[in-house]
Design a protein around this motif. Structure first.
Motif, mmCIF file in Angstrom:
data_model
loop_
_atom_site.group_PDB
_atom_site.id
_atom_site.type_symbol
_atom_site.label_atom_id
_atom_site.label_comp_id
_atom_site.label_asym_id
_atom_site.label_seq_id
_atom_site.Cartn_x
_atom_site.Cartn_y
_atom_site.Cartn_z
ATOM 1 N N UNK A 144 0.820 -1.207 0.000
ATOM 2 C CA UNK A 144 0.000 0.000 0.000
ATOM 3 C C UNK A 144 0.858 1.263 0.000
ATOM 4 N N UNK A 145 2.091 1.177 0.483
ATOM 5 C CA UNK A 145 2.982 2.332 0.475
ATOM 6 C C UNK A 145 3.709 2.477 -0.853
ATOM 7 N N UNK A 156 -5.170 0.698 9.200
ATOM 8 C CA UNK A 156 -4.557 -0.626 9.123
ATOM 9 C C UNK A 156 -4.415 -1.068 7.673
ATOM 10 N N UNK A 157 -3.183 -1.385 7.270
ATOM 11 C CA UNK A 157 -2.908 -1.989 5.963
ATOM 12 C C UNK A 157 -2.619 -3.467 6.173
ATOM 13 N N UNK A 158 -3.280 -4.307 5.374
ATOM 14 C CA UNK A 158 -3.093 -5.755 5.458
ATOM 15 C C UNK A 158 -2.689 -6.268 4.084
ATOM 16 N N UNK A 159 -1.666 -7.113 4.029
ATOM 17 C CA UNK A 159 -1.205 -7.657 2.770
ATOM 18 C C UNK A 159 -0.959 -9.153 2.860
ATOM 19 N N UNK A 160 -0.990 -9.821 1.716
ATOM 20 C CA UNK A 160 -0.741 -11.259 1.656
ATOM 21 C C UNK A 160 -0.050 -11.585 0.341
ATOM 22 N N UNK A 161 0.688 -12.686 0.327
ATOM 23 C CA UNK A 161 1.391 -13.115 -0.871
ATOM 24 C C UNK A 161 1.383 -14.624 -1.002
ATOM 25 N N UNK A 178 0.931 -10.696 -5.055
ATOM 26 C CA UNK A 178 0.670 -9.958 -3.821
ATOM 27 C C UNK A 178 -0.664 -9.229 -3.902
ATOM 28 N N UNK A 179 -1.251 -9.004 -2.752
ATOM 29 C CA UNK A 179 -2.443 -8.188 -2.650
ATOM 30 C C UNK A 179 -2.478 -7.496 -1.305
ATOM 31 N N UNK A 180 -3.006 -6.279 -1.259
ATOM 32 C CA UNK A 180 -3.080 -5.543 -0.001
ATOM 33 C C UNK A 180 -4.299 -4.642 -0.005
ATOM 34 N N UNK A 181 -4.854 -4.416 1.186
ATOM 35 C CA UNK A 181 -6.018 -3.541 1.337
ATOM 36 C C UNK A 181 -5.720 -2.503 2.406
ATOM 37 N N UNK A 182 -6.296 -1.316 2.215
ATOM 38 C CA UNK A 182 -6.185 -0.219 3.163
ATOM 39 C C UNK A 182 -7.490 -0.136 3.946
ATOM 40 N N UNK A 183 -7.425 -0.415 5.254
ATOM 41 C CA UNK A 183 -8.610 -0.390 6.107
ATOM 42 C C UNK A 183 -8.571 0.808 7.049
ATOM 43 N N UNK A 184 -8.152 1.926 6.519
ATOM 44 C CA UNK A 184 -8.044 3.126 7.336
ATOM 45 C C UNK A 184 -6.680 3.201 7.990
#
Length: 464
Positions: free
Chosen positions: A63-64, A159-164, A151-157
């Motif tokens: 996300x960054x 909190x950023x969560x990512x997985x690969x 890879x995938x990532x979501x921005x939840x305000x």
């Protein structure tokens, strides 16, 4: 027309400078700022807060670095001697923002696993097998596995969560057909596979502070098959395999204590185990009773931080790092055979990582780094119910980092590094610089002493 063309070009260049913002960094920047270069093609100074290299460890950093492409093209060792333009040292990736809160990406040809090291214990096991005693043909090492990761990532305000998810494979087949009248043909097959999953988070704590954590698991295998055509003793298929499970966990706190100072403590744990086995044997051959087990565990913890005064950046700290490599073997030829355990351990403290960075011009940044460690290397050889021998020695040991396993011991006493960063619009080039360049000048083209000006090189482009 000529004036219009010039004006148009100037407008395009101005727009690129104003609206495209490069995001310099990568392994070249880390190496130039006191990172430890370790054995799995990654280098980190764990006290540098933001750098795209963290994508290789924590997928939440996607996300960054959305809408971003990067290429670690290697090109030379840290001090610019030799060459590293080979598979395993060159890799890259690209990330894309699908929406404001969702990004996807891919990392190409980066292998963080221990799959390619499985051949050492596997071949050692085969050397003691019944097949090796009857027919030495077989064994070997195929080419390095090719690894791809999505890879995938979501921005939840906050909190950023990512997985690969990653997968890698390689295989090598050999077939021998004898000339008549011989009839027994032989076939050999070597192969390796890796499947990995990882997840990470980055939680914004406000005021410039954040908490970061990631976990990863990889499942590796290597197999050796050998088939002799025909019937009777010594024919059929023998198969040997080695598998390893890797587990990793990292955590880091980025705590903004003041406008100038950010505190950064971290901890990292790595472990994997390998146990080769016989999965099939030729007709008429006895079961291989020889046993071999190998387990590696490493742990590192450290505290340091970043100091930023205007455009000047200093990142550094101290760490404690340990590694234990235990190998158990038993010939099992007779009921009285004993298990021998060889343990190699390294404890490194203090481990220094220190880097500085200063932009002397809008498009030019200079960097310097230093890393060093003081470590104790110990070996212990034990026989069940028998003698034990131990040895220890103090070594200067620098290759310790949060980014991976502590590698095998060496006598390197530390390293001073130099680096440079260039950026134009959204494009950035970061590189380590040979200290010889300060003595004999630039040698990018036609250097007679075979010393490159630039060593490790990272290219990146931010197109957001």
């Amino acid at each position: 027309m000529r004036k219009a063309t010039i004006i148009l070009l100037l407008l395009v260049l101005a727009g690129t400078t104003l609206f495209a913002q490069a995001k310099p960094g990568g392994i070249a920047r880390e190496l130039a700022m006191g990172a430890a270069k370790i054995d799995r093609n990654i280098a980190l100074n764990p006290f540098i807060v933001m750098d795209p290299t963290w994508l290789l460890g924590n997928p939440a950093f996607l996300m960054k670095y959305s809408d971003y492409a990067w290429f670690d093209i290697a090109g030379g060792t840290v001090n610019a001697y030799g060459g590293e333009n080979i598979y395993g040292n060159q890799f890259g990736g690209a990330n894309f923002s699908l929406s404001k809160g969702l990004s996807v990406g891919a990392i190409l040809s980066y292998d963080p696993s221990v799959t390619n090291t499985l051949w050492t214990p596997l071949n050692a096991y085969i050397a003691h097998s019944t097949r090796a005693a009857a027919n030495p043909v077989g064994g070997g090492t195929p080419r390095a596995i090719e690894v791809f990761e999505l890879l995938g990532a979501v921005d939840l305000g906050d909190l950023d969560i990512g997985a690969g998810v990653s997968y890698g494979w390689t295989n090598q087949d050999v077939k021998n057909t004898p000339a008549p009248p011989a009839t027994n043909s032989s076939e050999g097959s070597l192969g390796a596979h890796m499947f990995g999953i990882r997840a990470g988070l980055r939680m914004d704590m406000g005021g410039g502070s954040a908490f970061e954590a990631s976990v990863a698991a990889r499942f590796n295998s290597a197999t050796d098959k050998y088939t002799i055509g025909g019937t009777g003793n010594g024919t059929g298929t023998s198969e040997y395999g080695a598998s390893a499970t890797e587990l990793e966990a990292d955590a880091r706190l980025v705590y903004k204590m003041s406008k100038r100072f950010t505190l950064v403590p971290y901890a990292a744990l790595r472990t994997y185990s390998v146990e080769p086995k016989e999965n099939g044997r030729l007709e008429g051959q006895a079961e291989t009773k020889y046993s071999l087990k190998n387990k590696v565990t490493s742990f590192s913890v450290g505290v340091g931080g970043e100091v930023k005064v205007k455009e000047f950046l200093l990142a550094g700290g101290l760490s404690l790092a340990t590694r234990s490599d235990k190998t158990e073997t038993n010939p099992n030829a007779t009921p009285t055979d004993k298990t021998t355990t060889l343990t190699t351990s390294i404890t490194a403290f203090p481990v220094f990582n220190l880097g500085v960075e200063y932009p002397v011009l809008e498009w030019l940044t200079l960097r310097g780094g230093y890393y060093r460690a003081f470590a104790n290397l110990g070996t212990k050889n034990e026989v069940d119910g028998g003698a034990t021998s131990e040895s220890n020695r103090l070594i200067g040991y620098s290759n310790v980092s949060m980014g991976g396993y502590v590698p095998a011991a060496n006598d390197e006493n530390g390293l001073m590094t130099l680096g440079v960063g260039l950026k134009f619009g959204g494009f950035a080039m970061d590189a380590t610089v040979s200290e010889q360049a300060l003595r004999r000048g630039l040698g990018m083209i036609g250097a007679q002493d075979n010393v490159n000006t630039f060593g490790y090189v990272t290219l990146s482009y931010c197109f957001e």
